[in-house]
Design a protein around this motif. Structure first.
Motif, PDB file in Angstrom:
ATOM      1  N   GLU A 110       0.818  -1.213   0.000  1.00 38.36           N
ATOM      2  CA  GLU A 110       0.000   0.000   0.000  1.00 38.36           C
ATOM      3  C   GLU A 110       0.858   1.272   0.000  1.00 38.36           C
ATOM      4  O   GLU A 110       0.393   2.324  -0.423  1.00 38.36           O
ATOM      5  CB  GLU A 110      -0.938   0.009   1.211  1.00 38.36           C
ATOM      6  CG  GLU A 110      -1.961  -1.111   1.194  1.00 38.36           C
ATOM      7  CD  GLU A 110      -2.977  -0.975   0.078  1.00 38.36           C
ATOM      8  OE1 GLU A 110      -3.442   0.153  -0.178  1.00 38.36           O
ATOM      9  OE2 GLU A 110      -3.301  -2.010  -0.532  1.00 38.36           O
ATOM     10  N   TYR A 141       3.080   2.098  -1.901  1.00 27.47           N
ATOM     11  CA  TYR A 141       3.344   2.558  -3.264  1.00 27.47           C
ATOM     12  C   TYR A 141       2.214   3.404  -3.825  1.00 27.47           C
ATOM     13  O   TYR A 141       2.319   3.924  -4.929  1.00 27.47           O
ATOM     14  CB  TYR A 141       3.685   1.369  -4.163  1.00 27.47           C
ATOM     15  CG  TYR A 141       4.892   0.637  -3.636  1.00 27.47           C
ATOM     16  CD1 TYR A 141       6.126   1.264  -3.580  1.00 27.47           C
ATOM     17  CD2 TYR A 141       4.786  -0.649  -3.136  1.00 27.47           C
ATOM     18  CE1 TYR A 141       7.232   0.625  -3.059  1.00 27.47           C
ATOM     19  CE2 TYR A 141       5.892  -1.303  -2.615  1.00 27.47           C
ATOM     20  CZ  TYR A 141       7.105  -0.652  -2.580  1.00 27.47           C
ATOM     21  OH  TYR A 141       8.204  -1.289  -2.055  1.00 27.47           O
ATOM     22  N   GLN A 142       1.155   3.571  -3.063  1.00 28.31           N
ATOM     23  CA  GLN A 142       0.097   4.499  -3.441  1.00 28.31           C
ATOM     24  C   GLN A 142       0.340   5.884  -2.837  1.00 28.31           C
ATOM     25  O   GLN A 142      -0.383   6.829  -3.127  1.00 28.31           O
ATOM     26  CB  GLN A 142      -1.256   3.949  -3.004  1.00 28.31           C
ATOM     27  CG  GLN A 142      -1.615   2.677  -3.740  1.00 28.31           C
ATOM     28  CD  GLN A 142      -2.982   2.157  -3.347  1.00 28.31           C
ATOM     29  OE1 GLN A 142      -3.826   2.885  -2.835  1.00 28.31           O
ATOM     30  NE2 GLN A 142      -3.205   0.884  -3.597  1.00 28.31           N
ATOM     31  N   SER A 143       1.356   5.995  -2.014  1.00 24.25           N
ATOM     32  CA  SER A 143       1.705   7.257  -1.366  1.00 24.25           C
ATOM     33  C   SER A 143       2.343   8.215  -2.377  1.00 24.25           C
ATOM     34  O   SER A 143       2.996   7.798  -3.325  1.00 24.25           O
ATOM     35  CB  SER A 143       2.698   6.982  -0.226  1.00 24.25           C
ATOM     36  OG  SER A 143       3.300   8.183   0.213  1.00 24.25           O
ATOM     37  N   SER A 144       2.166   9.492  -2.154  1.00 24.73           N
ATOM     38  CA  SER A 144       2.846  10.494  -2.981  1.00 24.73           C
ATOM     39  C   SER A 144       4.120  10.991  -2.298  1.00 24.73           C
ATOM     40  O   SER A 144       4.755  11.936  -2.758  1.00 24.73           O
ATOM     41  CB  SER A 144       1.911  11.667  -3.277  1.00 24.73           C
ATOM     42  OG  SER A 144       1.523  12.284  -2.058  1.00 24.73           O
ATOM     43  N   TYR A 180       7.489  10.066  -1.940  1.00 25.60           N
ATOM     44  CA  TYR A 180       8.601   9.220  -2.389  1.00 25.60           C
ATOM     45  C   TYR A 180       9.717  10.075  -2.984  1.00 25.60           C
ATOM     46  O   TYR A 180       9.518  11.241  -3.336  1.00 25.60           O
ATOM     47  CB  TYR A 180       8.119   8.176  -3.401  1.00 25.60           C
ATOM     48  CG  TYR A 180       7.497   8.758  -4.642  1.00 25.60           C
ATOM     49  CD1 TYR A 180       8.257   9.061  -5.766  1.00 25.60           C
ATOM     50  CD2 TYR A 180       6.130   8.997  -4.697  1.00 25.60           C
ATOM     51  CE1 TYR A 180       7.689   9.590  -6.897  1.00 25.60           C
ATOM     52  CE2 TYR A 180       5.545   9.531  -5.831  1.00 25.60           C
ATOM     53  CZ  TYR A 180       6.330   9.821  -6.929  1.00 25.60           C
ATOM     54  OH  TYR A 180       5.757  10.359  -8.048  1.00 25.60           O
ATOM     55  N   ASP A 208       8.343   7.645   2.124  1.00 30.84           N
ATOM     56  CA  ASP A 208       7.770   6.312   2.347  1.00 30.84           C
ATOM     57  C   ASP A 208       8.522   5.245   1.556  1.00 30.84           C
ATOM     58  O   ASP A 208       8.597   4.105   1.982  1.00 30.84           O
ATOM     59  CB  ASP A 208       6.297   6.294   1.948  1.00 30.84           C
ATOM     60  CG  ASP A 208       5.441   7.135   2.878  1.00 30.84           C
ATOM     61  OD1 ASP A 208       5.802   7.272   4.065  1.00 30.84           O
ATOM     62  OD2 ASP A 208       4.400   7.662   2.422  1.00 30.84           O
TER      63      ASP A 208
END
Length: 82
Positions: A15, A17-20, A22, A76
């Motif tokens: 999940e 990898y759905q974060s902005s 990075y 993240d």
């Protein structure tokens, strides 16, 4: 002393990898043996990364990259290539 692996290895969460939040990073190095990491004479000469909508550039080596380290620690996840 028992080595403890980080949580992202022992309990991965796709999940994130759905974060902005990075960092995308690329390094340029000297070109001895085509820049091989196996040649200890090669050095980082440039780091370019994108974080929170901003591109950041540092001409220098590993001792000049504290801002990149800080951004990576705050992110993240990290996207890198090569």
């Amino acid at each position: 002393m028992q080595l403890e692996l980080p949580k992202f290895l022992t309990n991965p969460d796709p999940e994130i990898y759905q974060s902005s939040n990075y960092v995308v990073v690329d390094f340029e190095t000297t070109n001895i043996d085509k820049g091989s990491a196996l040649n200890e004479k090669n050095r980082i000469v440039l780091a370019v990364w994108w974080y929170k909508g901003k591109m950041k550039v540092v001409w220098g080596g590993e001792f000049d990259l504290q801002e990149l380290v800080d951004d990576c620690n705050a992110a993240d996840f990290i996207v890198a290539h090569n």
